[in-house]
Scaffold this active site. Structure first.
Site, PDB file in Angstrom:
ATOM      1  N   VAL A 104      -4.056  -6.478 -11.808  1.00 28.22           N
ATOM      2  CA  VAL A 104      -3.280  -6.049 -10.631  1.00 28.22           C
ATOM      3  C   VAL A 104      -2.161  -7.315 -10.201  1.00 28.22           C
ATOM      4  O   VAL A 104      -1.616  -7.674  -9.228  1.00 28.22           O
ATOM      5  CB  VAL A 104      -4.059  -6.371  -8.883  1.00 28.22           C
ATOM      6  CG1 VAL A 104      -5.031  -5.592  -9.452  1.00 28.22           C
ATOM      7  CG2 VAL A 104      -4.802  -7.538  -8.893  1.00 28.22           C
ATOM      8  N   HIS A 120      -5.558  -1.189 -11.740  1.00 29.59           N
ATOM      9  CA  HIS A 120      -6.433  -1.148  -9.937  1.00 29.59           C
ATOM     10  C   HIS A 120      -5.353  -1.530  -9.526  1.00 29.59           C
ATOM     11  O   HIS A 120      -5.264  -2.330  -8.344  1.00 29.59           O
ATOM     12  CB  HIS A 120      -6.891  -2.511 -10.503  1.00 29.59           C
ATOM     13  CG  HIS A 120      -8.139  -2.128 -11.428  1.00 29.59           C
ATOM     14  ND1 HIS A 120      -8.277  -2.973 -12.784  1.00 29.59           N
ATOM     15  CD2 HIS A 120      -8.800  -1.025 -11.810  1.00 29.59           C
ATOM     16  CE1 HIS A 120     -10.215  -2.246 -13.625  1.00 29.59           C
ATOM     17  NE2 HIS A 120      -9.740  -1.196 -12.698  1.00 29.59           N
ATOM     18  N   CYS A 149       2.136  -5.514   9.833  1.00 30.02           N
ATOM     19  CA  CYS A 149       2.702  -4.621  10.168  1.00 30.02           C
ATOM     20  C   CYS A 149       3.101  -5.180  11.942  1.00 30.02           C
ATOM     21  O   CYS A 149       2.126  -5.796  12.496  1.00 30.02           O
ATOM     22  CB  CYS A 149       2.881  -3.424   9.483  1.00 30.02           C
ATOM     23  SG  CYS A 149       4.282  -3.149  10.222  1.00 30.02           S
ATOM     24  N   CYS A 151       4.287  -3.058  13.151  1.00 26.80           N
ATOM     25  CA  CYS A 151       3.720  -1.779  13.569  1.00 26.80           C
ATOM     26  C   CYS A 151       2.279  -2.192  15.077  1.00 26.80           C
ATOM     27  O   CYS A 151       2.021  -1.860  15.338  1.00 26.80           O
ATOM     28  CB  CYS A 151       3.812  -0.901  13.320  1.00 26.80           C
ATOM     29  SG  CYS A 151       2.223  -0.368  12.572  1.00 26.80           S
ATOM     30  N   ASN A 214      -7.929 -11.670 -29.130  1.00 30.52           N
ATOM     31  CA  ASN A 214      -9.010 -12.348 -27.442  1.00 30.52           C
ATOM     32  C   ASN A 214      -9.661 -13.790 -28.156  1.00 30.52           C
ATOM     33  O   ASN A 214      -9.810 -13.811 -29.494  1.00 30.52           O
ATOM     34  CB  ASN A 214     -10.063 -11.149 -27.928  1.00 30.52           C
ATOM     35  CG  ASN A 214     -10.329 -10.668 -27.115  1.00 30.52           C
ATOM     36  OD1 ASN A 214      -9.685 -10.344 -25.467  1.00 30.52           O
ATOM     37  ND2 ASN A 214     -10.075  -9.163 -26.849  1.00 30.52           N
TER      38      ASN A 214
HETATM   39 ZN   LIG Z   1       3.439  -0.314  10.214  1.00 25.11          ZN
END
Ligand SMILES: [Zn+2]
Length: 248
Positions: A104, A120, A149, A151, A214
């Protein structure tokens, strides 16, 4: 090992349809510790508790404190290593078609690969749970936990938590790639966890050659891989790319 690098160089140089499957092992040289296995994060904290979507929805602050804060710090700093760069080079040479990754960290894109399927998700991005605004993880202010955020909604990483589904379009695309490639390069993963585990098997059944890189043998080595090149991915992939360039 030199013989095997030459062999991989020959195999890859003659193909235009290579797919790479990568896992945590490829990012270790970038300073990102693996989740699983010895010394991994999951040895210290229980993923079913701290990386589960139910826990995050109930106690986002706890998950940010125990897991996500540290992940942000590590991934913010990480840079692509020679293995990522080598795969990007293979794409530029017209040999590598796509990367399927279990990671990720977004390092394949940072290295320059354009077609990356992230089973993922990607920790480089956050999404507000209220307004769906997306922003870069590096930009997130962690002076308050959980980060919010403007908001007022809580940010969650754009990656897949335990208890969440892998996006079906990623699965469909990966299966298509696995069943049509002529070489699958497996790097830094023992491919024990589904759905990644199935990809080399599927490629093999469809007639592809499987080249494994590997640090040590894995359960795949005997049953699925055509051959394994053992050692550090960065050094091996750089050497293979050099070999290919001499042949082109
Ligand atoms: Zn927001």
């Amino acid at each position: 090992m030199d013989e095997l690098i030459k062999r991989a160089g020959r195999d890859l140089a003659s193909s235009k349809n290579v797919v790479a499957l990568t896992g945590a092992g490829i990012s270790v040289e970038s300073g990102i510790p693996p989740f699983r296995g010895k010394g991994g994060i999951w040895e210290k904290i229980d993923p079913m508790e701290f990386a589960h979507i139910d826990t995050f929805m109930k106690e986002p602050g706890k998950v940010w404190n125990v897991l996500l804060k540290d992940m942000k710090e590590i991934i913010d700093k990480a840079k692509p290593n020679d293995a990522h760069k080598g795969l990007a080079e293979l794409e530029k040479l017209g040999i590598l078609k796509a990367v399927i990754t279990q990671n990720v960290d977004g390092l394949h894109q940072k290295a320059g690969n354009r077609d990356v399927i992230e089973f993922h998700g990607n920790f480089a991005w956050q999404r507000c749970l209220e307004c769906n605004k997306v922003c870069e993880t590096r930009e997130i202010d962690l002076t308050q936990i959980p980060p919010r955020c403007e908001c007022g909604g809580i940010y969650r990483p754009e990656c897949v938590f335990f208890g969440e589904m892998i996006p079906p379009h990623h699965l469909i695309r990966s299966r298509d790639l696995a069943s049509t490639c002529d070489i699958m390069l497996v790097v830094g993963t023992s491919a024990l966890v589904q759905p990644a585990a199935y990809m080399p098997v599927m490629a093999k059944q469809s007639g592809a050659k499987i080249i494994e890189i590997n640090p040590e043998k894995t359960p795949m080595t005997k049953s699925v891989s055509d051959y394994i090149i053992m050692g550090q991915a960065g050094r091996i992939i750089s050497a293979i790319v050099k070999e290919i360039k001499q042949q082109l």
